[in-house]
Design a protein around this motif. Structure first.
Motif, PDB file in Angstrom:
ATOM      1  N   GLU A  71     -34.014 -31.230  36.562  1.00  0.00           N
ATOM      2  CA  GLU A  71     -34.326 -31.060  37.988  1.00  0.00           C
ATOM      3  C   GLU A  71     -35.786 -30.684  38.229  1.00  0.00           C
ATOM      4  O   GLU A  71     -36.416 -31.169  39.171  1.00  0.00           O
ATOM      5  N   LYS A  90     -38.358 -32.917  40.386  1.00  0.00           N
ATOM      6  CA  LYS A  90     -38.972 -32.359  41.591  1.00  0.00           C
ATOM      7  C   LYS A  90     -40.481 -32.567  41.580  1.00  0.00           C
ATOM      8  O   LYS A  90     -41.094 -32.855  42.611  1.00  0.00           O
ATOM      9  N   ASP A 136     -35.261 -36.707  44.019  1.00  0.00           N
ATOM     10  CA  ASP A 136     -34.295 -37.768  43.684  1.00  0.00           C
ATOM     11  C   ASP A 136     -34.883 -39.163  43.837  1.00  0.00           C
ATOM     12  O   ASP A 136     -34.380 -40.132  43.252  1.00  0.00           O
ATOM     13  N   ILE A 175     -30.861 -37.779  36.219  1.00  0.00           N
ATOM     14  CA  ILE A 175     -31.374 -36.420  36.422  1.00  0.00           C
ATOM     15  C   ILE A 175     -30.271 -35.442  36.045  1.00  0.00           C
ATOM     16  O   ILE A 175     -29.142 -35.538  36.561  1.00  0.00           O
ATOM     17  N   LYS A 219     -28.855 -31.393  35.480  1.00  0.00           N
ATOM     18  CA  LYS A 219     -29.006 -30.043  36.026  1.00  0.00           C
ATOM     19  C   LYS A 219     -29.868 -29.215  35.072  1.00  0.00           C
ATOM     20  O   LYS A 219     -29.805 -29.368  33.862  1.00  0.00           O
ATOM     21  N   ASN A 220     -30.701 -28.360  35.639  1.00  0.00           N
ATOM     22  CA  ASN A 220     -31.531 -27.474  34.811  1.00  0.00           C
ATOM     23  C   ASN A 220     -30.662 -26.667  33.847  1.00  0.00           C
ATOM     24  O   ASN A 220     -29.613 -26.154  34.238  1.00  0.00           O
TER      25      ASN A 220
END
Length: 806
Positions: A570, A574, A579, A605, A607-608
């Motif tokens: 993410e 960013k 996205d 992508i 998730k962190n």
């Protein structure tokens, strides 16, 4: 006279066994703690000082900032040392170090992994002092494929250190042993088992100035002006960067600097690295200077608490010795001689305490080493510096703790003392009360600190990291399998209990890292570029580790184009616009020297997830699709782990019978990252227990003093009808007030100190109100337990005994 003083001191110690024992216990506890901390701090401050040129050795550090990316580096370009030495006569010599990773050494049909291996220049042993047991330090790393072992590895493989000329044969090459050195001292900021020539590292020959991978050290001449040298290095560094930036990305250095960028050079003194450096590219986990400061202060405070105890207890028994002092004055003793008498008693008790403390050091050192993760030796206890410091400490302690009682008792007025009266000044307890408030303030601060440290560690253990670390078994050194690694992974999936498998050396719990800079345009402009971790994984990595895919898709064998695909986390997405980057291309250089741009299509992508320490924020990360044979990670069931591991080992042995399987569980690897914090928590707990014990002894001294002073008052109150409860409340109330005052003092201080400690963690707990309530309730409970015994004893005393004429 001195002999007489010591004789009287010994008699008084035997006469007042209870007070003597309490005093001795407090002083022994304080001195032992202080000496242990002295050993710890001295060890932390001694790193790298054993080198003859330690005061002239510096590491060249780099600070880079561009397009929103910032790097504080302990590494530099491959040719930096060579270029600087050739340009500046102030530099006597240079050497480079670079992690090589694990080397599999084969001896007598057995393959054993050696993990701590480094590339090193042939000048390594000219700059650093390592004792050679065999071989020539001047030529040991001159030849390709040479190998310099430490003593431990030499004895493990050959049972001898006289092995120069022997060879190791691996699947890839033959290494010739050219030297054996003594194991490096633990007080070193790097600790390698094996050195191989830098000439074996092809990357070390690169002339690029934009690649930062080598720890470079220089030894400067004795007459060198460091400020001038650093200024010249700064200028030449800018000249080199300017040429390369213009050639590679068609941007000038001036433009980069004007846009807020930076390219700085600094010289880090060798002896400062362990405690003052925590940069990208460190060769070892360096120490924490906060621990040195904190433990030093705690050691001093605990010694101070013990000293205050002596003062309190000496004052408490003063009434018992009032007549002795009165008689001495009547017989002609001066105030100075009485002061000398009481100071000699303090000195004698301190000497006994020091002797007992040294005996305890020998007993406690192994446990302390385990607790503090140190390897302090018994020889260090007997070093002259420690002995002299101990004697000086004992002298200062005896003078400090004995001064107030000595001058206080010697001030008694003979006429009042011999009539059974003590001066009004004796009733003034503000000084002793202040000591108790101070003692309990320190105790409460340590209690709050201990609770918060353990809560933070529990938070780390329970935090959702964005991936699943439970029931993951990692098999290491998979590179030994060569081309058979993929088929071995597939074979493991057939074992009952193995639910998933992924092959990649890049894991959130190890130190295998690779970074790269990606651009949002093919022109090479740094505008909008993102420097990030760049990991090579297979299609099973994301599901095996339980990483959540937020947008797009995972890698797949069904898409041949995935070899030029990339998945971002993410944070990285960013930075490229969110996205909207999905399906778009990003670019990177295929090697700085050939200046070729490669494009990658963003297909997903994730998730962190925390792939580094929780002390750090999650940073940009990219996944590329490919084969990395560093390790295989298995998701396994927990029903029969021993049997499962046995089956895996059996299949491993069928392929590589000469090499043992090396494995670990990911949750254990994760916990090791915070081992130093757990050690700190255990040490804080130990110190808190000692502080509570010493503070309780101090409170006991004040209780004994109060009971002694108010014996007749208690007797009169009882005759007049006071109940046991009334007398108990009378004696305990004032001490509870002292503890409450200590809480008022301690809570703000504890909050401030623990907020500072927690700032080291990017992800941390909040300090909640109940922590202070718990510490306060516990402290009040300890105080009541300490006071109650003497208070009840005084309250139940027969008033006839307390009121009879003396």
């Amino acid at each position: 006279m001195i002999r007489n003083y010591l004789k009287i001191a010994w008699r008084n110690l035997l006469k007042n066994k209870t007070f003597g024992a309490i005093n001795l216990f407090g002083l022994v506890t304080g001195l032992t703690t202080c000496l242990l901390i002295f050993l710890y701090v001295n060890d932390e401050l001694s790193y790298d000082r054993y080198h003859e040129k330690a005061d002239r050795i510096y590491r060249i550090d780099n600070e880079l900032k561009f397009a929103g990316n910032y790097f504080d580096l302990a590494v530099g370009p491959p040719q930096m040392g060579q270029v600087f030495k050739a340009s500046f006569p102030e530099i006597e010599n240079y050497t480079r170090l670079r992690w090589k990773g694990t080397v599999l050494l084969k001896k007598d049909g057995q393959v054993r992994p050696v993990d701590r291996v480094a590339y090193a220049d042939s000048t390594l042993f000219n700059i650093f002092d390592f004792k050679f047991l065999s071989g020539n330090p001047a030529t040991a790393l001159n030849e390709p494929n040479a190998l310099v072992l430490n003593e431990t590895q030499a004895l493990k493989f050959f049972n001898s250190t006289n092995i120069v000329g022997q060879s190791f044969v691996t699947d890839r090459k033959t290494y010739k042993i050219t030297g054996v050195i003594e194991d490096m001292p633990k007080q070193s900021h790097f600790d390698f088992d094996v050195f191989v020539p830098m000439a074996d590292d092809e990357d070390s020959k690169a002339t690029t100035w934009l690649s930062q991978n080598y720890n470079t050290y220089i030894a400067v001449r004795k007459d060198a002006n460091l400020a001038v040298l650093q200024s010249k290095m700064f200028k030449l560094n800018h000249e080199k960067l300017a040429l390369e930036l213009k050639a590679v990305i068609n941007q000038t250095l001036e433009d980069m600097l004007k846009s807020g960028g930076a390219a700085n050079i600094s010289l880090m003194p060798l002896t400062d690295i362990h405690l003052k450096s925590n940069k990208i590219g460190e060769l070892n986990g360096n120490g924490n200077p906060d621990n040195v400061y904190i433990f030093s202060v705690i050691g001093f405070l605990i010694l101070l608490l013990a000293s205050f105890n002596y003062t309190n207890l000496s004052t408490a028994v003063a009434t018992n010795r009032a007549k002795e002092v009165g008689m001495r004055k009547v017989m002609g003793s001066t105030k100075l001689s009485i002061v000398a008498q009481f100071l000699s008693e303090s000195l004698a008790l301190s000497f006994i305490a020091l002797f007992v403390s040294y005996a305890l050091l020998f007993v406690l050192l192994p446990s302390f080493n385990e607790l503090a993760n140190k390897s302090l030796s018994f020889q260090q206890i007997l070093q002259p510096r420690l002995i002299l410091s101990s004697l000086l400490l004992m002298l200062v302690l005896s003078l400090f703790s004995g001064a107030y009682p000595a001058f206080f008792i010697s001030s008694f007025v003979p006429s009042q003392v011999l009539k059974g009266k003590i001066s009004k000044g004796f009733k003034s307890g503000w000084f002793r009360n202040s000591l108790v408030v101070f003692q309990f303030s320190i105790t409460i601060i340590l209690l709050v600190g201990t609770i918060i440290i353990y809560r933070q560690l529990a938070f780390i253990k329970q935090k959702d990291l964005g991936y699943n670390r439970e029931q993951l078994l990692t098999l290491h050194n998979i590179g030994s399998l060569g081309d058979k690694a993929v088929s071995f992974k597939d074979e493991l999936l057939n074992i009952s209990g193995v639910e998933a498998a992924s092959m990649s050396g890049f894991l959130p719990v190890n130190f295998n890292r690779s970074s790269n800079t990606f651009l949002n345009n093919p022109t090479g402009s740094l505008e909008g570029s993102v420097s990030m971790q760049n990991w090579t994984i297979d299609e099973d990595y994301i599901p095996t580790l339980g990483i959540k895919l937020l947008k797009g898709r995972n890698f797949s064998k069904a898409f041949s184009t995935d070899t030029t695909a990339v998945i971002l986390n993410e944070v990285a997405a960013k930075k490229f616009g969110g996205d909207a980057i999905l399906g778009q291309k990003i670019y990177t250089l295929n090697g700085i020297e050939n200046k070729e741009m490669i494009s990658y299509t963003v297909i997903g992508i994730v998730k962190n997830f925390n792939f580094s320490s929780l002390r750090e924020e999650v940073t940009p990360l990219s996944f590329l699709y490919g084969k990395d044979r560093g390790s295989i990670t298995l998701k396994v069931s927990s029903q029969n782990l021993p049997g499962l591991i046995s089956q895996i080992e059996s299949k491993w042995k069928a392929r590589i019978p000469e090499q043992a399987l090396n494995y670990s569980f990911m949750d254990e690897d994760f916990n090791r990252q915070y081992e130093s914090d757990r050690k700190t928590g255990k040490i804080a707990t130990s110190f808190s227990a000692l502080a509570i014990l010493i503070a309780s002894l101090g409170l006991l001294g004040l209780v004994l003093y109060a009971v002694e002073l108010r014996t007749k008052e208690i007797g009169i109150r009882k005759v007049l009808g006071a109940s046991i409860q009334n007398v108990y409340a009378l004696l305990t109330r004032e001490f509870l007030v002292l503890v409450i005052v200590a809480m008022v003092v301690a809570f703000p201080a504890a909050y401030y100190l623990m907020q500072r400690w927690l700032k080291d963690f990017a992800y941390r707990i909040d300090i909640e109100w109940w922590v202070f309530v718990a510490a306060g309730v516990f402290t009040i409970s300890i105080a009541l337990l300490t006071v109650s015994f003497q208070a009840i004893k005084a309250a139940t005393m027969n008033p006839v005994k307390s009121l009879k004429s003396e």
